[in-house]
Design a protein around this motif. Structure first.
Motif, short mmCIF file in Angstrom:
data_model
loop_
_atom_site.label_atom_id
_atom_site.label_comp_id
_atom_site.label_asym_id
_atom_site.label_seq_id
_atom_site.Cartn_x
_atom_site.Cartn_y
_atom_site.Cartn_z
N ALA A 385 27.29 9.33 7.76
CA ALA A 385 28.71 9.38 7.44
C ALA A 385 29.56 9.03 8.66
O ALA A 385 30.50 8.20 8.57
N TYR A 386 29.27 9.64 9.80
CA TYR A 386 30.08 9.37 11.00
C TYR A 386 29.85 7.97 11.51
O TYR A 386 30.79 7.31 12.01
N ALA A 387 28.61 7.46 11.42
CA ALA A 387 28.35 6.08 11.86
C ALA A 387 29.14 5.10 11.01
O ALA A 387 29.78 4.17 11.53
N ALA A 388 29.13 5.29 9.69
CA ALA A 388 29.87 4.39 8.80
C ALA A 388 31.37 4.47 9.05
O ALA A 388 32.07 3.45 9.07
N ALA A 389 31.87 5.68 9.26
CA ALA A 389 33.31 5.84 9.50
C ALA A 389 33.73 5.12 10.78
O ALA A 389 34.75 4.41 10.81
#
Length: 651
Positions: A385-389
């Motif tokens: 999630a944080y990588a995609a964001a």
């Protein structure tokens, strides 16, 4: 130096609280071999019972007695449900049942009082005692004295009294104790009653220390007490005390000299280290003396859902393996429903179903094929999630390129997640992954430059999709279709990993790791690959979660999410991706169906979980098999009765 000594004294005070809570884990596990995840809820409920009495005008002594009675009654309820009612269920069943009961207790307290913190009366608040240049809080000193007296009295009771010796005998060898005339059932009830008393003392000490209580305090303090019990040795009363004091002092020192953001990380870092280098704990013994006996010796029994109460492997359980094509059929049905539903709200809910199904498929690959039970999988979901964001906001990459980057990041993250646990087995895998999951959550919470901490990352727009002509999908149905498309990709990855000799070797490791290693299977290499692939799949679930929610924060990746994913896998059917999809569908739709009774839905959720653990241990996909087995038993009994009647007639 004076500051250092003050912090040590403060750490000893809160460490006493952790030690008292840890004693509840030790006592219950010693006799019932149950890891009681509702212990924190017992602490919280006891504090509220005392608060209610004081608010009604009762003195603190009367409030303490009421708290003890309520905690003991709750403890007996836990014993009835988590031990007696479940019978010979799988080893993980008591864990899930106590978890379900904690949901029910926490929500009931929220309904009766409020989700907001309540002030807890402390007649000693603000009063200090000066010793030389050191100022000591009277509250801290009171907690220290009360805690030590209570723990000393409990040790004497277990050592000197007849009931205490009965509890210890039942813990060491229940069969032998029963033959010697010990009422083991009474010993279990007594052990749970003591855990209730421990919860009452812990709840009041927590309230006095922080001078406020809230329904959300149960799980954090339960986890700290659990870490203290494991650190000292879960079969050792002295180890529980030592573990609590060590965690309390190190928390206080880290908060003072490193920063408050590192305080909560201490307990879980210590738990991970102790599991890696001394799994039986600091004071755990390999001998059969003390609590735990042959099954304990400083460790706890396996929590693998792939074994029943006798440790028998999955091949003779009611768990059912469906071919992968059924998972593709279920996913196709999900896509068809998303295309046909007229309500955009329910289409969005189906997108959430697909997202959790992706994560559940990843966990099924790890647990169902490899036999590694992860209780920290939400951390891997957070990585995606944080990588995609960050990639979407900072680099503006298209969907396909982001998906590839997240997959690679998830592969690396899964491998790093699995490295510390490759040499562990049975229950220690679950506990180590629990610690890793909490450490991951705390990193998300405190890595402000990368994650924005508790503020979260808002404004995450769905990136351009090259396959759609470079457009950003704005329709809910298109987003849902992309989520379901990633689910199909996850199933394809699962199928590639499960086929051929790789799948055979992983199942051999699942059934008997020692035998597999003796046969020449490179166990560590296969397990590392399993963690890496499950990290890839789960990171993809986190990526789609970020795109579907448009906002992420550390709260989405707490331990509750890890418990939810594990519950989805177990409810659906632990060894089949079809079961993962069914479990994700049921447990995602259930809260939505119960939205009209939102205040009670967590209670209903807990009750449903209890019923499923009891009556559908093999998961939803095993319902047909269980019915067939029941019919076979009925036919066997009927045939036997006919033979008896014929024998009587002949006579």
């Amino acid at each position: 130096m004076l500051e250092f000594l003050s912090q040590v004294v403060n750490g000893i005070a809160i460490g006493n609280v952790y030690a008292v809570i840890a004693l509840g884990f030790v006592i219950v596990f010693g006799v019932a071999k149950v890891v009681n995840f509702a212990q924190g809820s017992q602490v919280m409920l006891s504090a509220y019972a005392a608060y209610a009495c004081v608010a009604a005008g009762a003195p603190l002594a009367v409030a303490f007695l009421v708290a003890v009675v309520s905690a003991v009654l709750l403890a007996w309820l836990l014993e009835l449900v988590a031990v007696e009612w479940l019978g010979d269920a799988a080893e993980i069943a008591p864990l899930l049942s106590t978890l379900a009961l904690s949901f029910i207790i926490d929500q009931a307290v929220t309904l009766i009082w409020s989700p907001d913190p309540m002030p807890f009366p402390n007649p000693l608040g603000g009063q200090n005692l000066q010793l030389g240049g050191i100022y000591l809080s009277l509250t801290d000193l009171t907690i220290l004295v009360v805690g030590l007296l209570f723990m000393g009295g409990l040790a004497l009771f277990l050592k000197k009294s007849w009931l205490g010796r009965a509890i210890r005998a039942s813990a060491q060898d229940p069969a032998a104790a029963l033959q010697m005339g010990v009422h083991t059932r009474s010993a279990k009830l007594a052990a749970f009653a003591i855990s209730g008393l421990v919860g009452a003392v812990g709840g009041i000490l927590v309230g006095m220390y922080f001078q406020q209580i809230s329904p959300a305090m149960g799980l954090p303090f339960g986890l700290k007490g659990f870490c203290a019990a494991m650190l000292g040795g879960v079969t050792s009363l002295g180890g529980a005390v030592l573990g609590g004091l060590v965690i309390g002092v190190l928390e206080s020192l880290s908060s003072a000299y490193l920063g408050a953001e590192y305080r909560d990380m201490v307990a879980f870092a210590l738990l991970l280290l102790i599991l890696l280098f001394r799994p039986r704990g600091l004071l755990g013994s390999r001998s059969l003396a003390g609590l735990g006996g042959a099954r304990g010796a400083g460790a706890i029994p396996t929590t693998s859902p792939l074994a029943n109460g006798n440790g028998e492997p999955v091949t003779i359980m009611s768990a059912r393996h469906l071919k992968l094509r059924w998972a593709f059929i279920a996913t196709g049905a999900l896509l068809l429903a998303a295309l046909l539903l007229p309500s955009t709200y329910w289409v969005g809910v189906l997108a959430q179903v697909a997202i959790f199904a992706i994560a559940a498929v990843g966990l099924t690959l790890l647990t169902g094929i490899s036999g590694q039970v992860s209780v920290g999988h939400a951390a891997l979901m957070g990585v995606g999630a944080y990588a995609a964001a960050r990639i979407t906001i900072d680099a503006g990459w298209p969907f396909e390129l982001t998906l590839l980057a997240v997959a690679v990041g998830g592969l690396i993250g899964g491998a790093l997640f699995g490295l510390p646990v490759l040499n562990l087995g049975d229950h220690t895998v679950s506990l180590a992954t629990l610690a890793l999951g909490q450490i991951g959550y705390l990193i998300f919470l405190n890595a402000m430059p990368l994650t924005r901490g508790p503020l979260g990352i808002p404004g995450i727009s769905f990136p351009k999709v090259l396959l759609l002509g470079g457009h950003e999908p704005s329709l809910v149905v298109v987003v849902a279709a992309l989520c379901i498309g990633v689910l199909l990709l996850a199933l394809a990855v699962y199928g590639l990993f499960d086929r051929g000799q790789v799948g055979i070797n992983l199942r051999a490791i699942r059934e008997d790791r020692l035998a597999a290693e003796s046969s020449g299977v490179p166990v560590r290499r296969y397990l590392l690959a399993s963690y890496a692939v499950t990290g890839l799949i789960t990171a993809l679930a986190g990526m789609m979660f970020a795109y579907q929610q448009l906002y992420i924060s550390p709260d989405s990746f707490r331990i509750q999410t890890s418990f939810l994913l594990l519950t989805m896998v177990l409810v659906g059917g632990v060894i089949s991706p079809t079961g993962a999809i069914l479990g994700a569908t049921l447990l995602t739709l259930l809260p939505e169906v119960l939205r009209e009774v939102a205040d009670y839905r967590m209670i209903i959720y807990g009750v449903v979980l209890l019923v499923l653990v009891k009556y559908v241990p093999g998961g939803l996909i095993s319902l047909g098999r269980r019915s067939d087995a029941a019919r076979e038993v009925h036919q066997t009994r009927s045939t036997g009765e006919e033979h008896v009647q014929e024998a009587k007639a002949d006579a």
